[in-house]
Design a protein around this motif. Sequence first.
Motif, PDB file in Angstrom:
ATOM      1  N   LEU A 106       2.419   1.564  -6.218  1.00 27.58           N
ATOM      2  CA  LEU A 106       3.687   1.186  -5.599  1.00 27.58           C
ATOM      3  C   LEU A 106       4.873   1.390  -6.538  1.00 27.58           C
ATOM      4  CD1 LEU A 106       2.625  -1.968  -3.580  1.00 27.58           C
ATOM      5  CD2 LEU A 106       2.984   0.356  -2.752  1.00 27.58           C
ATOM      6  N   GLU A 107       4.628   1.412  -7.836  1.00 24.22           N
ATOM      7  CA  GLU A 107       5.713   1.730  -8.771  1.00 24.22           C
ATOM      8  C   GLU A 107       6.213   3.149  -8.498  1.00 24.22           C
ATOM      9  OE1 GLU A 107       6.913   0.208 -11.882  1.00 24.22           O
ATOM     10  OE2 GLU A 107       6.079  -1.707 -11.215  1.00 24.22           O
ATOM     11  N   LYS A 108       5.278   4.033  -8.211  1.00 25.48           N
ATOM     12  CA  LYS A 108       5.603   5.446  -8.016  1.00 25.48           C
ATOM     13  C   LYS A 108       5.957   5.768  -6.564  1.00 25.48           C
ATOM     14  CE  LYS A 108       3.954   9.920  -9.480  1.00 25.48           C
ATOM     15  NZ  LYS A 108       3.011  10.594 -10.357  1.00 25.48           N
ATOM     16  N   TYR A 109       5.244   5.155  -5.616  1.00 28.79           N
ATOM     17  CA  TYR A 109       5.387   5.517  -4.206  1.00 28.79           C
ATOM     18  C   TYR A 109       5.796   4.347  -3.317  1.00 28.79           C
ATOM     19  CZ  TYR A 109       2.978   9.784  -5.595  1.00 28.79           C
ATOM     20  OH  TYR A 109       2.635  10.960  -6.198  1.00 28.79           O
ATOM     21  N   GLY A 110       6.481   3.354  -3.879  1.00 27.45           N
ATOM     22  CA  GLY A 110       6.852   2.171  -3.114  1.00 27.45           C
ATOM     23  C   GLY A 110       7.705   2.483  -1.895  1.00 27.45           C
ATOM     24  N   GLU A 111       8.685   3.370  -2.033  1.00 33.69           N
ATOM     25  CA  GLU A 111       9.539   3.714  -0.893  1.00 33.69           C
ATOM     26  C   GLU A 111       8.747   4.427   0.189  1.00 33.69           C
ATOM     27  OE1 GLU A 111      13.356   5.494  -1.610  1.00 33.69           O
ATOM     28  OE2 GLU A 111      13.583   4.381  -3.482  1.00 33.69           O
ATOM     29  N   LEU A 112       7.839   5.309  -0.211  1.00 32.81           N
ATOM     30  CA  LEU A 112       7.000   6.005   0.758  1.00 32.81           C
ATOM     31  C   LEU A 112       6.120   5.012   1.510  1.00 32.81           C
ATOM     32  CD1 LEU A 112       6.011   8.695   1.928  1.00 32.81           C
ATOM     33  CD2 LEU A 112       4.357   8.792   0.059  1.00 32.81           C
ATOM     34  N   TRP A 113       5.564   4.031   0.779  1.00 32.73           N
ATOM     35  CA  TRP A 113       4.743   3.005   1.416  1.00 32.73           C
ATOM     36  C   TRP A 113       5.555   2.218   2.440  1.00 32.73           C
ATOM     37  CZ3 TRP A 113       0.665   1.255   3.406  1.00 32.73           C
ATOM     38  CH2 TRP A 113       0.569  -0.072   3.781  1.00 32.73           C
ATOM     39  N   GLU A 114       6.803   1.863   2.109  1.00 29.22           N
ATOM     40  CA  GLU A 114       7.645   1.108   3.033  1.00 29.22           C
ATOM     41  C   GLU A 114       7.863   1.905   4.319  1.00 29.22           C
ATOM     42  OE1 GLU A 114      11.254  -0.255   1.184  1.00 29.22           O
ATOM     43  OE2 GLU A 114      10.152  -1.084  -0.510  1.00 29.22           O
ATOM     44  N   ASP A 115       8.112   3.200   4.199  1.00 30.86           N
ATOM     45  CA  ASP A 115       8.287   4.053   5.384  1.00 30.86           C
ATOM     46  C   ASP A 115       7.009   4.097   6.213  1.00 30.86           C
ATOM     47  OD1 ASP A 115      10.875   4.603   4.596  1.00 30.86           O
ATOM     48  OD2 ASP A 115      10.384   6.568   3.750  1.00 30.86           O
ATOM     49  N   PHE A 116       5.875   4.250   5.548  1.00 31.34           N
ATOM     50  CA  PHE A 116       4.580   4.289   6.221  1.00 31.34           C
ATOM     51  C   PHE A 116       4.320   2.975   6.955  1.00 31.34           C
ATOM     52  CE2 PHE A 116      -0.018   3.494   6.170  1.00 31.34           C
ATOM     53  CZ  PHE A 116      -0.470   4.611   6.865  1.00 31.34           C
ATOM     54  N   TYR A 117       4.575   1.859   6.275  1.00 32.75           N
ATOM     55  CA  TYR A 117       4.350   0.539   6.867  1.00 32.75           C
ATOM     56  C   TYR A 117       5.277   0.305   8.066  1.00 32.75           C
ATOM     57  CZ  TYR A 117       3.658  -4.483   7.238  1.00 32.75           C
ATOM     58  OH  TYR A 117       3.368  -5.736   7.716  1.00 32.75           O
ATOM     59  N   ASP A 118       6.552   0.690   7.925  1.00 28.64           N
ATOM     60  CA  ASP A 118       7.491   0.561   9.042  1.00 28.64           C
ATOM     61  C   ASP A 118       7.001   1.351  10.251  1.00 28.64           C
ATOM     62  OD1 ASP A 118       9.145  -1.065   7.542  1.00 28.64           O
ATOM     63  OD2 ASP A 118      10.579   0.526   7.067  1.00 28.64           O
ATOM     64  N   ASN A 119       6.496   2.545  10.008  1.00 29.40           N
ATOM     65  CA  ASN A 119       5.983   3.374  11.091  1.00 29.40           C
ATOM     66  C   ASN A 119       4.781   2.710  11.766  1.00 29.40           C
ATOM     67  OD1 ASN A 119       5.090   5.399  12.792  1.00 29.40           O
ATOM     68  ND2 ASN A 119       5.308   7.010  11.286  1.00 29.40           N
ATOM     69  N   LEU A 120       3.906   2.099  10.965  1.00 31.91           N
ATOM     70  CA  LEU A 120       2.774   1.373  11.537  1.00 31.91           C
ATOM     71  C   LEU A 120       3.236   0.235  12.442  1.00 31.91           C
ATOM     72  CD1 LEU A 120       0.260   1.008   8.572  1.00 31.91           C
ATOM     73  CD2 LEU A 120      -0.055   2.343  10.645  1.00 31.91           C
ATOM     74  N   LEU A 121       4.242  -0.511  11.998  1.00 31.07           N
ATOM     75  CA  LEU A 121       4.755  -1.619  12.805  1.00 31.07           C
ATOM     76  C   LEU A 121       5.343  -1.124  14.122  1.00 31.07           C
ATOM     77  CD1 LEU A 121       6.499  -3.874  10.139  1.00 31.07           C
ATOM     78  CD2 LEU A 121       4.341  -4.290  11.319  1.00 31.07           C
ATOM     79  N   VAL A 122       6.112  -0.051  14.055  1.00 31.83           N
ATOM     80  CA  VAL A 122       6.707   0.514  15.270  1.00 31.83           C
ATOM     81  C   VAL A 122       5.609   0.936  16.242  1.00 31.83           C
ATOM     82  CG1 VAL A 122       8.001   2.497  16.164  1.00 31.83           C
ATOM     83  CG2 VAL A 122       8.871   1.232  14.207  1.00 31.83           C
ATOM     84  N   THR A 123       4.608   1.618  15.733  1.00 32.81           N
ATOM     85  CA  THR A 123       3.507   2.080  16.578  1.00 32.81           C
ATOM     86  C   THR A 123       2.773   0.903  17.196  1.00 32.81           C
ATOM     87  OG1 THR A 123       3.246   4.061  15.218  1.00 32.81           O
ATOM     88  CG2 THR A 123       1.381   3.428  16.589  1.00 32.81           C
ATOM     89  N   GLN A 124       2.543  -0.139  16.397  1.00 33.08           N
ATOM     90  CA  GLN A 124       1.819  -1.321  16.877  1.00 33.08           C
ATOM     91  C   GLN A 124       2.608  -2.059  17.958  1.00 33.08           C
ATOM     92  OE1 GLN A 124       1.324  -4.500  13.976  1.00 33.08           O
ATOM     93  NE2 GLN A 124      -0.775  -4.780  14.669  1.00 33.08           N
ATOM     94  N   ILE A 171     -12.353   5.981   3.202  1.00 32.66           N
ATOM     95  CA  ILE A 171     -12.229   4.799   4.067  1.00 32.66           C
ATOM     96  C   ILE A 171     -11.018   3.942   3.726  1.00 32.66           C
ATOM     97  CG2 ILE A 171     -14.685   4.686   4.628  1.00 32.66           C
ATOM     98  CD1 ILE A 171     -14.897   2.437   2.483  1.00 32.66           C
ATOM     99  N   ALA A 172     -10.406   4.175   2.570  1.00 31.91           N
ATOM    100  CA  ALA A 172      -9.244   3.393   2.161  1.00 31.91           C
ATOM    101  C   ALA A 172      -8.492   4.173   1.095  1.00 31.91           C
ATOM    102  CB  ALA A 172      -9.671   2.029   1.633  1.00 31.91           C
ATOM    103  N   VAL A 173      -7.273   3.716   0.839  1.00 32.85           N
ATOM    104  CA  VAL A 173      -6.456   4.358  -0.176  1.00 32.85           C
ATOM    105  C   VAL A 173      -5.755   3.298  -1.018  1.00 32.85           C
ATOM    106  CG1 VAL A 173      -4.438   4.610   1.322  1.00 32.85           C
ATOM    107  CG2 VAL A 173      -4.736   6.180  -0.572  1.00 32.85           C
ATOM    108  N   VAL A 174      -5.617   3.573  -2.286  1.00 35.96           N
ATOM    109  CA  VAL A 174      -4.878   2.719  -3.209  1.00 35.96           C
ATOM    110  C   VAL A 174      -3.667   3.525  -3.655  1.00 35.96           C
ATOM    111  CG1 VAL A 174      -4.920   1.478  -5.392  1.00 35.96           C
ATOM    112  CG2 VAL A 174      -6.978   1.571  -3.972  1.00 35.96           C
ATOM    113  N   ILE A 175      -2.482   2.950  -3.458  1.00 30.77           N
ATOM    114  CA  ILE A 175      -1.241   3.650  -3.767  1.00 30.77           C
ATOM    115  C   ILE A 175      -0.513   2.936  -4.899  1.00 30.77           C
ATOM    116  CG2 ILE A 175       1.003   4.364  -2.843  1.00 30.77           C
ATOM    117  CD1 ILE A 175      -0.298   4.313  -0.049  1.00 30.77           C
TER     118      ILE A 175
END
Length: 65
Positions: free
Chosen positions: A21-39, A15-19
């Motif tokens: 951010l030290e390791k995957y911060g850039e990936l999270w930024e890409d994911f978040y940007d994609n969410l904003l575009v979709t929204q 139901i949720a994920v914990v990432i």
Amino acid sequence: MQGINFIVDDQSKKIAVVIDLEKYGELWEDFYDNLLVTQRKDEPRESLESVKASLLKQGKLSEHG
């Protein structure tokens, strides 16, 4: 996967994920940007000319650049 942990409900459904951010911060930024575009995909668009005119009127852009 190291640095990514899932939170599950009583039926073990993810139901949720914990990432990490030290390791995957850039990936999270890409994911978040994609969410904003979709929204925002169905939001009305504004032309470049309209944006320029608004910035000129507000004094945030000069006539020459």
